[in-house]
Scaffold this motif. Structure first.
Motif, PDB file in Angstrom:
ATOM      1  N   LYS A   2      21.735  18.871  -4.729  1.00  0.00           N
ATOM      2  CA  LYS A   2      20.860  19.955  -4.402  1.00  0.00           C
ATOM      3  C   LYS A   2      21.618  20.991  -4.112  1.00  0.00           C
ATOM      4  CE  LYS A   2      17.493  17.115  -3.035  1.00  0.00           C
ATOM      5  NZ  LYS A   2      15.840  17.065  -3.365  1.00  0.00           N
ATOM      6  N   VAL A   3      20.765  22.324  -4.069  1.00  0.00           N
ATOM      7  CA  VAL A   3      21.437  23.539  -3.759  1.00  0.00           C
ATOM      8  C   VAL A   3      21.026  23.894  -2.310  1.00  0.00           C
ATOM      9  CG1 VAL A   3      21.365  26.145  -4.400  1.00  0.00           C
ATOM     10  CG2 VAL A   3      20.960  24.419  -6.238  1.00  0.00           C
ATOM     11  N   ASN A 215      21.779  24.565 -13.487  1.00  0.00           N
ATOM     12  CA  ASN A 215      21.245  23.584 -13.453  1.00  0.00           C
ATOM     13  C   ASN A 215      22.025  22.469 -13.982  1.00  0.00           C
ATOM     14  OD1 ASN A 215      18.340  23.529 -12.653  1.00  0.00           O
ATOM     15  ND2 ASN A 215      18.293  25.409 -13.964  1.00  0.00           N
ATOM     16  N   ILE A 218      24.374  21.318 -11.251  1.00  0.00           N
ATOM     17  CA  ILE A 218      23.742  20.209 -10.469  1.00  0.00           C
ATOM     18  C   ILE A 218      23.747  18.921 -10.918  1.00  0.00           C
ATOM     19  CG2 ILE A 218      21.408  19.839  -9.390  1.00  0.00           C
ATOM     20  CD1 ILE A 218      20.486  22.661  -9.369  1.00  0.00           C
ATOM     21  N   GLN A 219      23.239  18.809 -12.226  1.00  0.00           N
ATOM     22  CA  GLN A 219      23.535  17.547 -12.972  1.00  0.00           C
ATOM     23  C   GLN A 219      24.750  17.020 -13.018  1.00  0.00           C
ATOM     24  OE1 GLN A 219      21.782  17.668 -16.706  1.00  0.00           O
ATOM     25  NE2 GLN A 219      19.652  17.154 -15.837  1.00  0.00           N
ATOM     26  N   CYS A 255      14.376  30.109  -5.831  1.00  0.00           N
ATOM     27  CA  CYS A 255      13.924  29.208  -7.157  1.00  0.00           C
ATOM     28  C   CYS A 255      13.943  30.048  -8.209  1.00  0.00           C
ATOM     29  CB  CYS A 255      12.652  28.274  -6.927  1.00  0.00           C
ATOM     30  SG  CYS A 255      12.858  26.994  -5.429  1.00  0.00           S
ATOM     31  N   ILE A 260      15.887  27.606 -10.405  1.00  0.00           N
ATOM     32  CA  ILE A 260      16.037  26.135 -10.094  1.00  0.00           C
ATOM     33  C   ILE A 260      14.684  25.827  -9.604  1.00  0.00           C
ATOM     34  CG2 ILE A 260      18.671  26.231  -9.585  1.00  0.00           C
ATOM     35  CD1 ILE A 260      17.454  25.934  -6.576  1.00  0.00           C
ATOM     36  N   SER A 261      14.221  24.632  -9.765  1.00  0.00           N
ATOM     37  CA  SER A 261      12.842  23.852  -9.393  1.00  0.00           C
ATOM     38  C   SER A 261      13.108  23.613  -7.993  1.00  0.00           C
ATOM     39  CB  SER A 261      12.675  22.772 -10.020  1.00  0.00           C
ATOM     40  OG  SER A 261      13.306  21.615  -9.991  1.00  0.00           O
ATOM     41  N   ASP A 263      12.325  21.310  -5.931  1.00  0.00           N
ATOM     42  CA  ASP A 263      12.879  19.985  -5.540  1.00  0.00           C
ATOM     43  C   ASP A 263      14.552  19.948  -5.474  1.00  0.00           C
ATOM     44  OD1 ASP A 263      12.843  20.058  -8.334  1.00  0.00           O
ATOM     45  OD2 ASP A 263      12.936  17.621  -8.402  1.00  0.00           O
ATOM     46  N   LYS A 264      15.111  21.117  -6.269  1.00  0.00           N
ATOM     47  CA  LYS A 264      16.620  21.126  -6.142  1.00  0.00           C
ATOM     48  C   LYS A 264      17.038  22.051  -4.726  1.00  0.00           C
ATOM     49  CE  LYS A 264      17.335  19.361 -10.366  1.00  0.00           C
ATOM     50  NZ  LYS A 264      15.965  19.673 -10.730  1.00  0.00           N
TER      51      LYS A 264
END
Ligand code: GDP
Ligand code: IMO
Ligand code: MG
Length: 431
Positions: A2-3, A215, A218-219, A255, A260-261, A263-264
Motif C-alpha cells: 500500500k501507499v 501503480n 505497488i504491484q 489518490c 492511485i485508487s 484501496d491502495k
C-alpha cells in the motif's frame, strides 16, 4: 503493498520534511502529491540544514526514488535552484528524481496575478506566499494550464506566449503599480529569462507517467510514502476558507495527486506540533498574542522556511486536530517540537471552542468565522530538556503524561515523537 501517507494536521510547517527524511529508509519511493514551492520542508543532519520546496524529502537517500507527482505544480526557476543546491551538497537528483508529465507549470505571470490579486484584497488578503499557487491551480481547473509534458511539444513557446498574453490582460485590468509587476525584485522579462533557463537546467530530470510508474511499483511490492505539503486546515475544501491554499492537502488528495485508487492507501501518519502555528491570515482560535506566544516563536524558531515571515503561535487545538484526524483517516500520530516548551511551567490545551454560550467540539462551517473563546485546560509542564532523549521509557513522567493525554483525546497512538530538529532527535515508539 500500500501507499503510506504523511501529512500535516494543522496549518502547515508541522515538521513533515524532517519526519519524511527520518522514515525514508523504510520506503523505496517518496512522492509529493500536491502543493508547490509554497512549501518549505526543513531537514537537518550531519551538521547541515536544507530546505526543500518542490522536491520530496527523501532526496538525500541516493538509493531511494523521489517523485514529483501530477498533483504538484512546478516553477522551473525555483526547481532549478533547488536542484543546483542539492548538487552542491553532493546529491545527484538526475539519478533519483522523476517528474510527472502531468504536473502543471507555474508561469512567471501566475506570480504577477498572485501579486495583484493579493494587493487588491487589502486587509482581507490571504497572506499567500506569492509563488503563483492560486493562479496556477486556477488555470489547471479552468483547463488553460500548461504541463511539464508540454515542454517537449514543438509549439510549447507559442502556447506559453498565448497563456502569458491572457494573463497580462488580467493583470492590466488591475492597473498594477511597478512594485506589483516584479518577481523576486526582477521585472517580468528578466524573471522570464531565468524561468526558461530553469527549464533547460532541469531537462536532465526524467519526465514520466508517474501514475503508471507508481501503480507498477505497488504491484512489484515496492514500499511508497506520499509526502504532503501545507496542512489539513489549509485544505481547499475543509480548511479555513478562503484563508487556505488551492490544493487538496488531505489524504484524499493522494489518490488524485498520484493516480492511485483509495484501496491502495495504507497507513496515514498525521504530523502535528505539540503547540500550534499559522503563517498568513485567517482564523486561529488558540493564537497567543502575548509573551507566551513570543516565547513559542523564539524557542521554536517559528519563522517561515519559504518566506521568512514570523509565524503566529498558540496552544495546541484539539477540536481542529480531531477534525483533521477524521478527514484524513489518520492511523498514526507524529508529535513534533514538544522540546520548544521544555521550560514552560504550564502548558495550555484547547479542548473545545466556546462561541457565546455554545460549546463546539469541532470547527464546523460557521464556527471558525465567529469570535471563538477557546476552552483551555492547563496541564503541568515537564520543566526539563527533552532534546537528548532517544528512549520513550526514560522521558520525564510529566511529558509522558502529556503524550498520553493527547493520545487519549484523539483516540490514536503517537507512534513517533520528535524532540529536536535533527534526524537523530526522534523517538520511534512501536505502541
Ligand atoms: P514542514 O513544512 O512541515 O516540513 O516544516 P518546516 O520545515 O517548515 O518547519 C519545521 C521547523 O521545525 C524546521 O525549522 C525544523 O528544522 C524544525 N523542527 C522539526 N522538528 C523539530 C523538533 O522536534 N524540535 C524542534 N525544536 N524543531 C524541530
Ligand atoms: P509547508 O508545506 C505554512 C499558507 C500561506 C497562506 C496560505 C495560502 O511548508 O507546511 P499560497 O501560497 O498557497 O497561496 O498561500 O497558505 N501556506 C503555508 N503555511 N506552510 C506551508 O507549507 C504553506 N503553504 C502555504 O502562508 O496563508
Ligand atoms: Mg514548511
Amino acid at each position: 503493498m500500500k501507499v503510506d501517507v504523511l501529512l500535516g494536521l494543522q496549518w502547515g510547517d508541522e515538521g513533515k520534511g524532517k519526519i519524511t527524511d527520518v522514515l525514508t529508509p523504510e520506503y523505496d519511493i517518496i512522492a509529493r502529491f500536491q502543493g508547490g514551492p509554497n512549501a518549505g520542508h526543513t531537514l537537518e543532519f550531519n551538521g547541515m540544514k536544507h530546505v526543500l520546496h518542490t522536491i520530496p524529502s527523501g532526496i538525500f537517500h541516493p538509493e531511494k526514488v523521489n517523485i514529483i507527482g501530477n498533483g504538484v505544480i512546478i516553477d522551473p526557476r525555483i526547481l532549478a535552484k533547488e536542484i543546483a543546491q542539492l548538487r552542491e551538497r553532493g546529491a545527484k537528483p538526475e539519478k533519483n528524481l522523476f517528474i510527472s508529465k502531468r504536473a502543471h507549470l507555474i508561469l512567471p505571470t501566475h506570480r504577477l496575478i498572485d501579486n495583484v490579486c493579493e494587493a487588491s484584497k487589502g486587509k482581507a488578503k490571504i497572506g499567500s506566499t506569492l509563488k503563483g499557487i492560486g493562479p496556477a491551480y486556477t488555470d489547471k481547473v479552468s483547463r488553460n494550464g500548461l504541463r511539464m509534458g508540454d515542454v517537449l511539444l514543438k509549439d510549447f513557446r507559442d502556447r506559453y506566449e498565448n497563456l502569458k498574453q491572457d494573463h497580462l490582460r488580467i493583470i492590466n485590468s488591475y492597473n498594477p503599480d511597478k512594485a506589483l509587476m516584479a518577481i523576486e525584485g526582477l521585472p517580468l522579462e528578466e524573471y522570464e529569462k531565468l524561468w526558461f533557463e530553469g527549464l533547460e537546467y532541469i531537462a536532465d530530470i526524467e519526465l514520466i507517467d508517474s501514475e503508471i510508474f507508481i501503480n507498477q511499483s505497488i504491484q512489484e511490492g515496492k514500499r511508497i510514502l506520499a509526502e504532503g505539503a501545507q496542512g489539513t486546515m489549509l485544505d481547499i475544501d475543509f480548511g479555513t476558507y478562503p484563508f487556505v491554499t488551492s490544493s487538496s492537502t488531505i489524504s484524499a488528495g493522494v489518490c488524485s495527486g498520484l493516480g492511485i485508487s483509495p484501496d491502495k492507501v495504507g497507513k496515514v501518519f498525521g504530523v502535528f506540533k505539540a503547540y500550534c502555528t499559522r503563517v498568513g491570515s485567517g482564523p486561529f482560535p488558540t493564537e497567543l498574542l502575548d509573551e507566551t506566544g513570543s516565547r513559542l516563536r523564539e524557542n521554536g524558531k517559528e519563522f517561515g522556511s519559504t518566506t521568512g515571515r514570523p509565524r503566529r503561535c498558540g496552544w495546541i487545538d484539539l477540536p481542529a486536530l480531531k477534525y483533521a484526524v477524521m478527514l484524513n483517516g489518520v492511523t498514526d500520530l507524529v508529535m513534533m517540537k514538544a522540546d520548544v516548551m521544555d521550560e514552560f511551567q504550564h502548558i495550555g490545551v484547547c479542548t473545545q471552542y466556546k462561541v457565546g454560550e455554545k460549546i463546539y467540539d469541532f470547527p464546523g462551517y460557521e464556527t471558525l468565522n465567529q469570535e471563538i473563546d477557546p476552552v483551555i485546560l492547563e496541564v503541568p509542564g515537564w520543566e526539563s530538556s527533552l532534546q537528548n532523549f532517544t528512549n520513550w521509557e526514560k522521558l520525564p513522567e510529566k511529558f509522558r503524561h502529556y503524550v498520553r493525554f493527547i493520545e487519549k483525546s484523539l483516540s490514536l497512538p503517537i507512534s513517533v515523537i520528535s524532540v529536536g530538529p535533527r534526524r537523530d532527535q526522534t523517538i520511534v515508539r512501536l505502541v
